[in-house]
Design a protein around this motif. Structure first.
Motif, PDB file in Angstrom:
ATOM      1  N   GLN A 177       0.827  -1.202   0.000  1.00 30.66           N
ATOM      2  CA  GLN A 177       0.000   0.000   0.000  1.00 30.66           C
ATOM      3  C   GLN A 177       0.867   1.260   0.000  1.00 30.66           C
ATOM      4  O   GLN A 177       0.516   2.266  -0.629  1.00 30.66           O
ATOM      5  CB  GLN A 177      -0.935  -0.003   1.218  1.00 30.66           C
ATOM      6  N   ARG A 198       0.605   4.128  -2.876  1.00 32.11           N
ATOM      7  CA  ARG A 198       0.400   5.553  -2.588  1.00 32.11           C
ATOM      8  C   ARG A 198       1.536   6.392  -3.181  1.00 32.11           C
ATOM      9  O   ARG A 198       1.310   7.498  -3.684  1.00 32.11           O
ATOM     10  CB  ARG A 198       0.313   5.781  -1.077  1.00 32.11           C
ATOM     11  N   LYS A 228       1.246   9.406  -5.926  1.00 35.34           N
ATOM     12  CA  LYS A 228       1.780  10.740  -5.662  1.00 35.34           C
ATOM     13  C   LYS A 228       2.783  11.147  -6.734  1.00 35.34           C
ATOM     14  O   LYS A 228       2.781  12.294  -7.201  1.00 35.34           O
ATOM     15  CB  LYS A 228       2.439  10.770  -4.280  1.00 35.34           C
TER      16      LYS A 228
END
Length: 756
Positions: free
Chosen positions: A218, A222, A226
């Motif tokens: 995870q 992420r 980003k």
């Protein structure tokens, strides 16, 4: 067994060993047993760096008596080679490798296959993990990846001193503190001093083994989101970075950022039990391995783009965001990087960036072309220099001599300061000549113009007092883009340059890309096969074949120069028909704009560069069609001498003041007598004082040179009595002295002319 499951099995068993309370040697012995068993390998050995040498610390399969006895220097044998080059070896027959070294005490003579990976701590090899087998075979990729994963774990454990007893400390003081001089390859000449700054601050991976695989996955998801958002956002900005000419470089990054294969490999590494940071680093190690195997410079550049993106992802995951450029330079700085792109260099504050040191880099790299235009010294091919310097260390770069001094002594600093002081004194003297017109002692006006390639370069017109821009290299905008620059963007750049020139003449050279200036958006099988790119599919040859490219540039130049004079120069013309074809494309665009009642330039003049020797044989045919002609001495010299100027072995071999090239140039000057066509010299030759002296003696009175050379050449001109120099050069052309450079130097000294 998959790479992930094999590595995960090893990690699980290693964790059990490390959780025990046994002494260090017992742990190391268990580690090699586990790896040998997991990979079904007959030998597994760990060598660790101790007192500057690689020492056999543990083995499964070799003679136990060799442990702590067998030692070798970094660079010695296969193990030493792995440590020196920080690379992986995978050999079916170890003895066939040129670096193979037999150590009889190990009993390894019966083993044929060999694979080894470096144990890396802070970008420095602190050990080597290797396996061997009796049967000659290359190890499979899953086995190599398992070894790399294990090496990362060993690195963490070594750093935490969990694998060594106090009396057997491993040398982890990887950054020396004493003065050190390292040689490299001069990419852009010059002197520079400042404090060391890393382009990408080192990301420390404190934890290699994951406690929760899904949590790590995870974190990577992420980070990917980003990173992609950042790149997409930058792509929407009107201009990316301070240079304002390179936002399209992000298109390449986008291609990699959304590449499913890359993200899948990182996920597989996490499946093996690694943290997000360690997984990204392991995939990056595999990328570096591939880079070493790539001979194609274009593909290698693309791999560098992927590495840059990996570093960006790693910084996001670790929370260590930004490069030195985005954080800003607070003092005079020397930038250290593995490699650097032209767009990345343009992001830096030129007032603070004094020099660049690269672990890689080449004479033909795009960043070198841009750095030369910016006047920033660059030293390349300085292996693993980032592991030998700390942020903030004092650094001296002598790119004239091809050396960088880390942590210089006070004596070296004073000597360097003395050289700098002399340089500043000369610069101050040259600055006083800014508004002085360069006339020789006999009253001959010499035109001294400057070369440029970036929008910001034009400011040097006022600083140096140059007569104009005799060569504006339009290809820089193409080199820093990953797609063909749009016509509107080209037009804005050209218009800005003309505005900044404030009425002084500007000669725009049409784009010179291809060959050694490869760009990713031109699909060209021929260029990739060129054995000598400088003589290949490049410059006007490329533009005439890709007619749309030249049409767009023609429109951009015509629209940018409305109401003003436009001077256009075509590069690498070999025959008159090439000039005719290029001019016809421009005239076609002129008619297109007139038909639509668009504003036009006040006047248009066309010229060409004489770089290809064949053009000298047909000047009588070409001259009636030209307004000006400029001799490109860099390419002309390499073509005359059949010497690739990008080859370090040949770069200094052929002298610009040798009789062969001076006679060639004299013959051209003679052909131009009485012609209304202006003739000049652009290139490095005209910016060197002794060479400029020779050129003036041959009849050349127009120069276009680097901005830094404008002052020195103007100062030189005012000391020359041209009739005497011309007469002497004519005598030498008839009967050349044994050493033309020495003879011309002696003549200059006799006539009170400083040619240093």
């Amino acid at each position: 067994m998959s790479a992930a499951s094999s590595a995960r099995q090893i990690l699980t068993r290693l964790h059990e060993v490390m959780a025990g309370r046994h002494h260090a040697q017992h742990k190391l012995d268990r580690v090699v047993d586990i790896i040998a068993d997991s990979l079904t390998s007959e030998v597994c050995s760990i060598y660790l760096l101790r007192e500057g040498e690689l020492e056999l610390f543990a083995t499964h399969g070799l003679n136990a008596e060799a442990v702590h006895v067998t030692r070798m220097a970094v660079g010695e044998g296969l193990t030493g080679t792995i440590a020196k080059n920080i690379e992986t070896l995978n050999l079916a027959e170890a003895k066939a490798h040129p670096d193979f070294l037999y150590r009889p005490e190990t009993g390894e003579e019966k083993f044929h296959s060999f694979a080894g990976v470096p144990i890396v701590y802070r970008e420095r090899a602190v050990g080597v993990l290797c396996v061997q087998h009796v049967e000659p075979r290359r190890y499979e990729e899953v086995e190599i990846e398992a070894l790399q994963t294990t090496a990362m774990v060993l690195s963490e454990l070594i750093a935490h001193k969990e694998l060594v007893d106090g009396e057997e400390a491993i040398d982890l003081d990887e950054i020396p503190t004493e003065c050190e001089v390292i040689e490299g390859l001069t990419l852009v000449k010059g002197l520079a001093a400042g404090q060391a700054v890393f382009h990408q601050p080192r990301v420390e991976i404190d934890q290699v083994v994951a406690e929760d695989i899904e949590a790590e996955r995870q974190r990577v998801y992420r980070a990917f989101d980003k990173m992609r958002d950042q790149i997409d956002a930058m792509g929407r900005e009107p201009e990316f970075g301070k240079g304002g000419e390179h936002d399209e470089v992000l298109e390449t990054y986008k291609m990699f950022a959304y590449d499913e294969g890359w993200s899948r490999r990182i996920n597989e590494a996490i499946d093996s039990g690694l943290t997000a940071e360690a997984a990204i680093e392991r995939v990056q190690q595999r990328t570096r391995m591939r880079m070493r195997e790539i001979d194609d410079p274009l593909l290698a550049d693309r791999m560098h783009d992927l590495e840059d993106l990996s570093n960006r992802l790693l910084r996001i995951v670790s929370g260590q965001l930004g490069t030195a450029a985005t954080q800003g330079l607070r003092r005079d700085s020397i930038l250290f990087a593995r490699n650097l792109g032209p767009a990345e260099l343009l992001e830096y504050d030129r007032r603070r960036l004094k020099g660049v040191v690269l672990e890689e880099g080449s004479l033909t790299a795009h960043v070198v072309i841009v750095a030369r235009a910016m006047g920033i010294p660059v030293l390349g091919r300085v292996p693993r220099v980032r592991s030998r310097v700390s942020e903030g260390d004092e650094v001296l770069v002598d790119a004239d001599k091809g050396a960088v001094t880390l942590r210089p002594s006070q004596t070296l600093l004073e000597a360097f300061d003395t050289r700098f002081a002399r340089s500043r004194e000369r610069a101050a003297a040259y600055a006083e000549l800014r508004d002085v017109e360069p006339f020789t002692r006999d009253g001959t006006r010499i035109t001294v113009m400057m070369n440029a390639g970036l929008r910001d370069d034009v400011s040097a017109l006022q600083l140096t007092g140059a007569d104009g821009i005799g060569l504006f290299r339009t290809e820089f905008q193409f080199l820093v883009s990953s797609t063909l620059p749009a016509r509107e963007r080209q037009m804005r750049l050209y218009r800005d340059v003309l505005d900044a020139a404030d009425g002084k003449p500007v000669i725009f050279r049409t784009v010179d890309i291809g060959g050694d200036k490869a760009v990713p958006y031109l699909d060209n099988d021929t260029a990739e096969k060129d054995e000598n790119p400088a003589m290949g599919w490049r410059a006007l040859r490329l533009s005439l074949e890709r007619e749309g490219l030249l049409k767009a540039q023609a429109r951009a130049l015509l629209e940018a120069a409305t109401g003003r004079q436009l001077s256009v120069m075509f590069p690498m013309v070999a025959e008159p028909w090439e000039f005719d074809a290029a001019k016809a494309i421009f005239e076609e665009q002129v008619q297109f704009l007139r038909d639509r009642r668009k504003q036009m330039p006040e006047s248009i003049e066309y010229g060409c560069m004489l770089e290809v020797p064949s053009l000298a044989e047909v000047l009588d045919i070409l001259l009636p069609k030209l307004s000006f002609i400029s001799i490109g001495t860099n390419d002309l010299t390499q073509f005359l001498f059949a010497a690739d100027r990008a080859n370090p072995k040949l770069a200094e071999r052929y002298d610009w003041v040798s009789p062969s090239i001076l006679r060639f140039l004299a013959r051209i000057a003679t052909q131009m007598v009485g012609s209304p066509v202006r003739i000049g010299v652009c290139g490095e030759m005209g910016g060197r004082r002794l060479e400029a002296l020779a050129l003036m003696g041959l009849g050349y009175t127009r120069f276009s040179i680097t901005p830094a050379a404008v002052g020195p050449i103007k100062e030189l001109v005012r000391k020359v009595y041209l009739p005497d120099l011309t007469a002497q050069m004519q005598r030498w052309m008839i009967s050349p002295p044994p050493d033309m450079r020495e003879a011309l130097s002696d003549w200059a000294i006799t006539n009170d002319i400083d040619i240093d």
